[in-house]
Design a protein around this motif. Structure first.
Motif, PDB file in Angstrom:
ATOM      1  N   GLU A  79     -49.357 -87.413  81.416  1.00 46.28           N
ATOM      2  CA  GLU A  79     -49.137 -87.724  82.741  1.00 46.28           C
ATOM      3  C   GLU A  79     -48.124 -88.751  82.802  1.00 46.28           C
ATOM      4  OE1 GLU A  79     -53.934 -87.081  84.209  1.00 46.28           O
ATOM      5  OE2 GLU A  79     -53.515 -88.752  83.761  1.00 46.28           O
ATOM      6  N   ASP A 310     -43.027 -89.082  89.847  1.00 48.99           N
ATOM      7  CA  ASP A 310     -43.231 -87.829  90.329  1.00 48.99           C
ATOM      8  C   ASP A 310     -44.318 -87.895  91.337  1.00 48.99           C
ATOM      9  OD1 ASP A 310     -44.239 -85.190  90.628  1.00 48.99           O
ATOM     10  OD2 ASP A 310     -44.151 -84.645  88.706  1.00 48.99           O
ATOM     11  N   ALA A 312     -46.489 -86.006  92.420  1.00 50.65           N
ATOM     12  CA  ALA A 312     -47.636 -85.113  92.346  1.00 50.65           C
ATOM     13  C   ALA A 312     -48.631 -85.716  91.394  1.00 50.65           C
ATOM     14  CB  ALA A 312     -47.137 -83.886  91.638  1.00 50.65           C
ATOM     15  N   LEU A 313     -48.343 -87.037  90.839  1.00 51.74           N
ATOM     16  CA  LEU A 313     -49.404 -87.515  89.991  1.00 51.74           C
ATOM     17  C   LEU A 313     -49.637 -88.932  90.491  1.00 51.74           C
ATOM     18  CD1 LEU A 313     -47.760 -86.848  86.609  1.00 51.74           C
ATOM     19  CD2 LEU A 313     -49.934 -85.771  87.383  1.00 51.74           C
TER      20      LEU A 313
END
Length: 336
Positions: A79, A310, A312-313
């Protein structure tokens, strides 16, 4: 028999002299050290797994710089690599990337135990990751004096520990939303220190680390990036971290009459930039004999998240500045 040997020879030379650059790839491994084992708590096996990213077109003939990227709490190496887009930087600049993995059994939130006394002193988890660095450096032919440790939050505090305790092994440190080595005196006080600033004299810890280090291994340049709106780790910790590394590197400003361990000295250079998002980026630098010693980047409106990451994380903020690009530029400047 001859045909098989010929095929193997062709495969070997194809890897050495590929027509097309080989794509980047991840490989996994694990490592523990005797020093880490002896310092570990009873019944807890101290080994840690890790990932290594080999950049696109990596040549076995050239020693590559190494970036050690330490994830934050509730994160995994996968991640963290995705959120920071570290592989893109590695492909562009030829870095090998080592991503240590914290174990759930060592910390239920997968935080690196930067507040553990043994780790703060260079044993425990710090010794384990140091063993990983040595192993990866040998296996992947990485440059001995071009090793940067970077991290976010607990991983950033852990990176600071590595810089102070392993100056022979580490060349530079980058800390995003983190804390100084030794800021908390115990696990019980860690949360309070994150919110209020160090409870210990981190400047004195920096002085002691300088005395213990070999002069030829210093300076250890620091990049500190922090959001002015960080409600998890107070920006006071970024200022304390910079003071600690100014003391570690014996910057002239901390030796001037009237200098105190609680005040951040006036920078040698300061720039202020208004970003497209409306945020302000303030960069302050301290240098000795023209060489970078510390760089502090403060970003208004940024919380507890990797800047330019990012979205999205979790723990990533898409807005500028791009912290990964800042790390790459810092590494080039600090070791030039």
């Amino acid at each position: 028999m001859f045909a098989r040997l010929l095929a193997r020879a062709r495969s070997f030379f194809a890897r050495l002299f590929p027509h097309e650059p080989e794509p980047g790839r991840f490989e996994s491994g694990s490592k523990w050290s005797l020093r880490g084992f002896l310092a570990a708590a009873p019944f807890v096996f101290p080994g840690r797994e890790y990932l290594v990213y080999i950049p696109k077109g990596r040549s076995p003939w050239r020693r590559a710089p190494l970036i050690v990227l330490c994830h934050g709490c509730k994160q995994t190496p996968e991640e963290f690599a995705q959120g920071t887009r570290i592989t893109d930087l590695a492909d562009r600049q030829g870095f090998v990337v080592l991503l240590p993995r914290q174990k759930d059994s060592a910390n239920p939130w997968r935080c690196w135990n930067w507040f553990d006394t043994r780790t703060m002193q260079g044993a425990g988890e710090a010794a384990i990751v140091a063993a990983q660095i040595r192993s990866v450096r040998r296996r992947y032919r990485c440059h001995r004096r071009r090793v940067l440790v970077a991290g976010m939050s607990a991983g950033g505090a852990f990176a600071a520990v590595m810089g102070l305790r392993y100056p022979k092994l580490i060349s530079a440190v980058a800390v995003h939303s983190g804390l100084a080595c030794g800021a908390a005196g115990s696990p019980l006080s860690a949360i309070g220190v994150m919110q209020s600033g160090p409870e210990q004299d981190v400047a004195a810890i920096g002085d002691a680390a300088r005395v213990a280090a070999r002069q030829r291994d210093l300076p250890i340049p620091l990049l500190a990036i922090h959001g002015a709106s960080d409600a998890v780790v107070s920006p006071r910790n970024a200022a304390a971290l910079v003071r600690q590394f100014l003391h570690l590197n014996d910057h002239a400003s901390v030796r001037e009459p009237g200098a105190t361990a609680s005040a951040l000295p006036v920078a040698d250079r300061e720039t202020r930039t208004t970003l497209a998002s409306g945020r302000t980026e303030v960069v302050r630098e301290w240098r000795s004999d023209g060489r970078l010693v510390a760089r502090l980047v403060e970003v208004t409106g940024l919380g507890h998240a990797w800047s330019g990451g990012d979205p999205a994380l979790a723990y990533n903020d898409a807005e500028a500045p791009d912290a990964t690009a800042l790390v790459g530029a810092f590494f080039a400047d600090a070791l030039s």
